[in-house]
Scaffold this active site. Sequence first.
Site, PDB file in Angstrom:
ATOM      1  N   GLU A  47       0.832  -1.214   0.000  1.00  0.00           N
ATOM      2  CA  GLU A  47       0.000   0.000   0.000  1.00  0.00           C
ATOM      3  C   GLU A  47       0.865   1.262   0.000  1.00  0.00           C
ATOM      4  O   GLU A  47       0.545   2.241  -0.656  1.00  0.00           O
ATOM      5  CB  GLU A  47      -0.953   0.004   1.208  1.00  0.00           C
ATOM      6  CG  GLU A  47      -2.106  -0.972   1.079  1.00  0.00           C
ATOM      7  CD  GLU A  47      -3.020  -0.681  -0.107  1.00  0.00           C
ATOM      8  OE1 GLU A  47      -3.137   0.491  -0.512  1.00  0.00           O
ATOM      9  OE2 GLU A  47      -3.602  -1.642  -0.650  1.00  0.00           O
ATOM     10  N   TYR A 106      -6.568   6.863   3.796  1.00  0.00           N
ATOM     11  CA  TYR A 106      -6.797   5.812   2.810  1.00  0.00           C
ATOM     12  C   TYR A 106      -6.022   4.539   3.177  1.00  0.00           C
ATOM     13  O   TYR A 106      -6.575   3.435   3.203  1.00  0.00           O
ATOM     14  CB  TYR A 106      -6.390   6.273   1.397  1.00  0.00           C
ATOM     15  CG  TYR A 106      -6.366   5.103   0.465  1.00  0.00           C
ATOM     16  CD1 TYR A 106      -7.558   4.612  -0.048  1.00  0.00           C
ATOM     17  CD2 TYR A 106      -5.185   4.413   0.198  1.00  0.00           C
ATOM     18  CE1 TYR A 106      -7.568   3.475  -0.836  1.00  0.00           C
ATOM     19  CE2 TYR A 106      -5.187   3.276  -0.586  1.00  0.00           C
ATOM     20  CZ  TYR A 106      -6.382   2.815  -1.095  1.00  0.00           C
ATOM     21  OH  TYR A 106      -6.396   1.677  -1.850  1.00  0.00           O
ATOM     22  N   ASP A 123      -9.430   6.458  -2.640  1.00  0.00           N
ATOM     23  CA  ASP A 123      -8.287   7.090  -3.311  1.00  0.00           C
ATOM     24  C   ASP A 123      -8.760   7.574  -4.682  1.00  0.00           C
ATOM     25  O   ASP A 123      -9.963   7.585  -4.960  1.00  0.00           O
ATOM     26  CB  ASP A 123      -7.111   6.111  -3.415  1.00  0.00           C
ATOM     27  CG  ASP A 123      -7.352   5.055  -4.473  1.00  0.00           C
ATOM     28  OD1 ASP A 123      -8.526   4.849  -4.869  1.00  0.00           O
ATOM     29  OD2 ASP A 123      -6.375   4.434  -4.927  1.00  0.00           O
TER      30      ASP A 123
END
Length: 335
Positions: free
Chosen positions: A39, A122, A140
């Site tokens: 991520e 996020y 996002d």
Amino acid sequence: MPVDASEALLCWYAVDKRPLPWRTESGLEADPYRVWLSEIMLQQTTVAHARPYFETFMRRWPTVEALAGAADAEVMAAWAGLGYYARARNLLACARLVAAEHQGRFPDVEAELRRLPGIGAYTAAAIAAIAFDRRAVAVDANVERIVARLFAVKEALPKARRRIVELADRLTPARRAGEFIQAMMELGQTVCTPRAPDCGRCPIHEYCRAFGEADPSLYPVKARKAPRPRREGIAYWLEHQGKVLLVRRPQRGLLGGMLALPTDGEGAPAEADWREAGAVEHVFTHFALRMRLLCAEGQADSDGIWWPVERIGEAGLPTLFAKLAARGSAWRRAA
Ligand code: SF4
């Protein structure tokens, strides 16, 4: 309608998802370290660009403890070329905090994840959902785009953000939120792309309001941006006995902590017969930079690291300086 759209999306994802190295096979427990690392790498970066970096990091530092124990310079060099270098500094800070204060285990709820360096709203939602199977709403740019199209949101970003988050919340199922987030990513990257959405292949087109309009790519509507400011700078290629002078940039600021050529920020590294060797253009998030390169032979008046020119490709220079170094090497060959 939202629930049906989510189910259609999850069915499509189960069959059509790409095999990516950070993905967990359905039914297996996710490794929070892999989820977190991917991520962070995927922030502002395409899958194709992030993938080899992810594989290298996992090979060199397969656990959060291994990464926490790595030297700063090694990690910064391994990150070189991936951009947004504050991410690499935060990555290390986060790994060290998790190793030292959380016994090597990532917290499993959004609010605690958000307290860690480099983890924003996020990323916290994505990790909580994907690694720990929590229901979380992660929004996002991919999700913004899909939701704006699905509901034909006429309001412009960034104002429309609040409305889009509400709509994304309505779409997020009570169970399998982690798979749902990954399915939205997959759809945004492979089908509902920014410029040319492939609506004929879209598993949720029957729910999509923009699909019924002339041009779905007009969503999300965006407020007009001020043009990016331009800056100018100078970098120095100072060579001596087959080696070039590099400096470690200050931790704070642009490309902080990375190895680089000296620049006019610190002044010329030597009194020398400097020769122009062209310029390089590079676009950062908030400005565009044109950097001229001056080259010379000589000894430095200031501290630095003398790096063999033949091995400059191994120095882990960020992209801007790698481009300048290519010019410097060409100057050397021509001289
Ligand atoms: Fe995007 Fe087209 Fe699918 Fe709508 S139908 S979500 S615009 S790909």
